[in-house]
Design a protein around this motif. Sequence first.
Motif, PDB file in Angstrom:
ATOM      1  N   TRP A 166     -47.189  83.575  61.358  1.00 10.38           N
ATOM      2  CA  TRP A 166     -47.573  84.923  60.350  1.00 10.38           C
ATOM      3  C   TRP A 166     -49.301  85.213  60.050  1.00 10.38           C
ATOM      4  CZ3 TRP A 166     -45.447  82.866  55.336  1.00 10.38           C
ATOM      5  CH2 TRP A 166     -45.734  83.275  53.987  1.00 10.38           C
ATOM      6  N   ALA A 167     -49.907  84.085  60.244  1.00 12.74           N
ATOM      7  CA  ALA A 167     -51.576  84.962  60.418  1.00 12.74           C
ATOM      8  C   ALA A 167     -51.608  86.671  61.283  1.00 12.74           C
ATOM      9  CB  ALA A 167     -52.175  83.512  60.810  1.00 12.74           C
ATOM     10  N   ALA A 168     -51.033  85.759  62.657  1.00 12.76           N
ATOM     11  CA  ALA A 168     -51.587  86.923  63.269  1.00 12.76           C
ATOM     12  C   ALA A 168     -50.619  88.541  62.572  1.00 12.76           C
ATOM     13  CB  ALA A 168     -50.935  86.866  64.967  1.00 12.76           C
ATOM     14  N   TYR A 169     -49.501  88.151  62.260  1.00 11.49           N
ATOM     15  CA  TYR A 169     -48.741  88.712  61.876  1.00 11.49           C
ATOM     16  C   TYR A 169     -49.295  90.296  60.812  1.00 11.49           C
ATOM     17  CZ  TYR A 169     -45.252  91.917  59.125  1.00 11.49           C
ATOM     18  OH  TYR A 169     -44.149  92.563  58.225  1.00 11.49           O
ATOM     19  N   ILE A 170     -50.244  89.460  60.031  1.00  8.97           N
ATOM     20  CA  ILE A 170     -50.631  90.450  58.833  1.00  8.97           C
ATOM     21  C   ILE A 170     -52.182  91.103  59.373  1.00  8.97           C
ATOM     22  CG2 ILE A 170     -52.753  89.641  57.155  1.00  8.97           C
ATOM     23  CD1 ILE A 170     -51.094  87.121  56.948  1.00  8.97           C
ATOM     24  N   VAL A 171     -53.077  90.490  60.642  1.00 10.10           N
ATOM     25  CA  VAL A 171     -53.535  90.607  61.034  1.00 10.10           C
ATOM     26  C   VAL A 171     -53.214  92.292  61.793  1.00 10.10           C
ATOM     27  CG1 VAL A 171     -55.070  90.768  63.169  1.00 10.10           C
ATOM     28  CG2 VAL A 171     -55.290  88.955  61.640  1.00 10.10           C
ATOM     29  N   PHE A 172     -51.931  92.565  62.772  1.00  9.92           N
ATOM     30  CA  PHE A 172     -51.941  93.370  63.552  1.00  9.92           C
ATOM     31  C   PHE A 172     -51.005  94.263  63.000  1.00  9.92           C
ATOM     32  CE2 PHE A 172     -51.704  90.960  67.267  1.00  9.92           C
ATOM     33  CZ  PHE A 172     -53.029  91.962  67.542  1.00  9.92           C
ATOM     34  N   SER A 173     -49.872  93.911  61.323  1.00 10.09           N
ATOM     35  CA  SER A 173     -49.671  94.872  60.140  1.00 10.09           C
ATOM     36  C   SER A 173     -50.889  95.889  59.587  1.00 10.09           C
ATOM     37  CB  SER A 173     -49.463  93.750  59.601  1.00 10.09           C
ATOM     38  OG  SER A 173     -48.493  94.760  58.230  1.00 10.09           O
ATOM     39  N   ALA A 174     -51.810  94.978  59.446  1.00 11.23           N
ATOM     40  CA  ALA A 174     -53.238  95.802  59.066  1.00 11.23           C
ATOM     41  C   ALA A 174     -53.325  97.139  59.759  1.00 11.23           C
ATOM     42  CB  ALA A 174     -54.585  95.270  58.315  1.00 11.23           C
ATOM     43  N   ARG A 175     -53.257  96.483  61.333  1.00 10.44           N
ATOM     44  CA  ARG A 175     -54.035  97.823  62.294  1.00 10.44           C
ATOM     45  C   ARG A 175     -53.168  98.127  62.800  1.00 10.44           C
ATOM     46  NH1 ARG A 175     -56.600  93.133  67.099  1.00 10.44           N
ATOM     47  NH2 ARG A 175     -58.003  92.293  65.585  1.00 10.44           N
ATOM     48  N   THR A 176     -51.685  98.606  62.396  1.00 10.74           N
ATOM     49  CA  THR A 176     -50.892  98.601  63.151  1.00 10.74           C
ATOM     50  C   THR A 176     -50.506  99.314  61.615  1.00 10.74           C
ATOM     51  OG1 THR A 176     -49.118  96.934  63.844  1.00 10.74           O
ATOM     52  CG2 THR A 176     -47.767  99.662  63.499  1.00 10.74           C
ATOM     53  N   GLY A 177     -50.501  99.508  60.566  1.00  8.19           N
ATOM     54  CA  GLY A 177     -50.911 100.144  58.910  1.00  8.19           C
ATOM     55  C   GLY A 177     -51.936 101.394  59.288  1.00  8.19           C
ATOM     56  N   ARG A 178     -53.426 101.435  60.340  1.00  6.28           N
ATOM     57  CA  ARG A 178     -54.059 101.911  59.957  1.00  6.28           C
ATOM     58  C   ARG A 178     -53.631 102.985  61.216  1.00  6.28           C
ATOM     59  NH1 ARG A 178     -57.658  97.400  59.223  1.00  6.28           N
ATOM     60  NH2 ARG A 178     -57.413  96.741  61.460  1.00  6.28           N
ATOM     61  N   ARG A 179     -52.999 102.660  62.095  1.00  4.77           N
ATOM     62  CA  ARG A 179     -52.454 103.869  62.876  1.00  4.77           C
ATOM     63  C   ARG A 179     -51.337 104.661  62.952  1.00  4.77           C
ATOM     64  NH1 ARG A 179     -55.638 102.920  68.008  1.00  4.77           N
ATOM     65  NH2 ARG A 179     -57.262 100.906  67.716  1.00  4.77           N
ATOM     66  N   PHE A 180     -50.263 103.990  62.424  1.00  4.49           N
ATOM     67  CA  PHE A 180     -49.502 104.659  61.911  1.00  4.49           C
ATOM     68  C   PHE A 180     -48.970 105.216  60.460  1.00  4.49           C
ATOM     69  CE2 PHE A 180     -48.335 102.906  65.806  1.00  4.49           C
ATOM     70  CZ  PHE A 180     -48.176 103.332  67.085  1.00  4.49           C
ATOM     71  N   PRO A 181     -48.622 106.486  60.418  1.00  3.26           N
ATOM     72  CA  PRO A 181     -48.298 106.657  58.614  1.00  3.26           C
ATOM     73  C   PRO A 181     -47.122 106.388  58.123  1.00  3.26           C
ATOM     74  CG  PRO A 181     -47.064 108.622  59.785  1.00  3.26           C
ATOM     75  CD  PRO A 181     -48.026 106.882  61.097  1.00  3.26           C
ATOM     76  N   GLN A 182     -47.679 105.910  56.583  1.00  2.00           N
ATOM     77  CA  GLN A 182     -46.559 104.986  56.616  1.00  2.00           C
ATOM     78  C   GLN A 182     -45.308 103.824  56.838  1.00  2.00           C
ATOM     79  OE1 GLN A 182     -43.464 108.138  55.493  1.00  2.00           O
ATOM     80  NE2 GLN A 182     -45.050 109.185  53.913  1.00  2.00           N
ATOM     81  N   ALA A 183     -44.128 103.858  56.458  1.00  2.00           N
ATOM     82  CA  ALA A 183     -43.994 102.498  57.275  1.00  2.00           C
ATOM     83  C   ALA A 183     -43.377 102.576  58.752  1.00  2.00           C
ATOM     84  CB  ALA A 183     -42.707 101.845  56.743  1.00  2.00           C
ATOM     85  N   ASP A 184     -43.828 103.861  59.652  1.00  3.91           N
ATOM     86  CA  ASP A 184     -42.935 104.639  60.938  1.00  3.91           C
ATOM     87  C   ASP A 184     -43.858 102.894  61.597  1.00  3.91           C
ATOM     88  OD1 ASP A 184     -42.993 106.540  60.472  1.00  3.91           O
ATOM     89  OD2 ASP A 184     -44.017 107.461  61.160  1.00  3.91           O
ATOM     90  N   GLY A 185     -44.867 102.317  61.711  1.00  2.26           N
ATOM     91  CA  GLY A 185     -45.118 101.729  62.595  1.00  2.26           C
ATOM     92  C   GLY A 185     -44.059  99.932  62.263  1.00  2.26           C
ATOM     93  N   LEU A 186     -43.509  99.850  61.018  1.00  2.97           N
ATOM     94  CA  LEU A 186     -43.274  98.696  61.404  1.00  2.97           C
ATOM     95  C   LEU A 186     -41.414  98.826  61.397  1.00  2.97           C
ATOM     96  CD1 LEU A 186     -42.380  95.708  59.775  1.00  2.97           C
ATOM     97  CD2 LEU A 186     -41.999  97.633  57.527  1.00  2.97           C
ATOM     98  N   ALA A 187     -41.134  99.904  61.546  1.00  2.14           N
ATOM     99  CA  ALA A 187     -40.423 100.650  62.200  1.00  2.14           C
ATOM    100  C   ALA A 187     -40.036  99.976  63.258  1.00  2.14           C
ATOM    101  CB  ALA A 187     -39.258 101.840  62.001  1.00  2.14           C
ATOM    102  N   LEU A 188     -41.299 101.034  64.179  1.00  2.58           N
ATOM    103  CA  LEU A 188     -41.077 100.197  65.733  1.00  2.58           C
ATOM    104  C   LEU A 188     -41.481  99.172  66.268  1.00  2.58           C
ATOM    105  CD1 LEU A 188     -43.401 104.275  66.009  1.00  2.58           C
ATOM    106  CD2 LEU A 188     -41.336 103.921  67.277  1.00  2.58           C
ATOM    107  N   ALA A 189     -42.355  97.721  65.173  1.00  2.00           N
ATOM    108  CA  ALA A 189     -42.233  97.474  65.794  1.00  2.00           C
ATOM    109  C   ALA A 189     -41.220  96.060  65.990  1.00  2.00           C
ATOM    110  CB  ALA A 189     -43.635  96.599  64.992  1.00  2.00           C
ATOM    111  N   MET A 190     -40.625  96.761  64.715  1.00  2.00           N
ATOM    112  CA  MET A 190     -39.244  95.789  64.963  1.00  2.00           C
ATOM    113  C   MET A 190     -38.263  96.372  65.449  1.00  2.00           C
ATOM    114  SD  MET A 190     -37.503  93.640  62.229  1.00  2.00           S
ATOM    115  CE  MET A 190     -38.111  94.412  60.680  1.00  2.00           C
ATOM    116  N   VAL A 191     -38.465  97.220  66.374  1.00  2.00           N
ATOM    117  CA  VAL A 191     -37.495  97.714  67.405  1.00  2.00           C
ATOM    118  C   VAL A 191     -38.147  97.229  68.686  1.00  2.00           C
ATOM    119  CG1 VAL A 191     -36.916  99.461  68.885  1.00  2.00           C
ATOM    120  CG2 VAL A 191     -36.719  99.912  66.473  1.00  2.00           C
ATOM    121  N   VAL A 192     -39.062  97.418  69.087  1.00  2.00           N
ATOM    122  CA  VAL A 192     -40.244  95.696  69.158  1.00  2.00           C
ATOM    123  C   VAL A 192     -39.145  94.939  69.585  1.00  2.00           C
ATOM    124  CG1 VAL A 192     -41.682  95.080  71.087  1.00  2.00           C
ATOM    125  CG2 VAL A 192     -41.759  97.351  70.380  1.00  2.00           C
ATOM    126  N   ALA A 193     -39.116  94.004  68.675  1.00  2.00           N
ATOM    127  CA  ALA A 193     -39.239  92.580  68.338  1.00  2.00           C
ATOM    128  C   ALA A 193     -37.320  92.296  68.444  1.00  2.00           C
ATOM    129  CB  ALA A 193     -39.353  92.252  66.723  1.00  2.00           C
TER     130      ALA A 193
END
Length: 329
Positions: free
Chosen positions: A179-206
Amino acid sequence: MVAQQPEVAGAEADARRRTAAAPRGGLRARLGPVGLVLAGGISVQFGGAVAVSVMPRVGALGIVTLRLAFAALVLLAVCRPKLRGHSRADWGTVVAFGVVMAGMNGLFYQSVARIPMGPAVTLEVLGPLALSVIASRRATNLIWAALALCGVFLLGGGGGFSGLDPVGVAYALGAGAMWAAYIVFSARTGRRFPQADGLALAMVVAAVAFLPLGIVESGAKLVEPGTLALGAVVAVMSSVLPYTLELLALRRLPAHTFAILMSLEPAIASVAGFLVLSQALSITEALAISLVIAASMGAVRTQVGPGGAGGARVDAKAAREAADGAPGR
């Protein structure tokens, strides 16, 4: 002049009514987002309780697979993320985010398969709490860390986790680290992808990463109509609905308020476990959970402060989106 007095009196009365109504309106404006966050938390934890009840059908790994798969499909349909125009570093970040998300969910579900939800979420919250203490670098946070350790000590029956399955405890602590790592990578992903695009792609990876594990454990049970329906319910309750509610709330809610509300997750999980799974807590366990909640709230207030910065809001959102990390997170 006499003829004007009724009009003046009426104007003054209207002004007084508006002034009196303003605080109430402001209160409603503040309570609205709080209600959305609490509703999201309730949805997450009760979704987790539903997931635990489904585990006898399909196993812990099977329900995680279904939850991630349905959540990925919904997020892809809603966000429609763009696949072009991203660098190798962007894709590396989103893949790491997805792997962490898969690990967080898998470890947590393995935990709640062995120990009650309230203690499991309490132990998991230690991950974000530790991250908050380390990031703050304030001596005051040592107090909150000590308070959390007292809670953990009590949760273990006064020493050594004698009252809880040690394997379940280890899984919950591992989920907290994820969960702690999630917070870190969520912030990094948010800076690299617009809106919730990064979250959607990461969910596919998961989902893709977890699929082989689900197939090995559950096989054809994954595609039984009843199991698929319950998996969809868990995905909606644990990801889609909480994410939507929190997205709306975060537009008007200060970061520190949001993060403090997130600290209530163990209490909500305990209630969900009791109502859905008949998992009652002892007085000692309830006190232990209360100590960890107090420590989490204190650490948040120390780090963010009442005027919380915008960046902290992103981190708080990421932490709670571990609605993909707590029971069904």
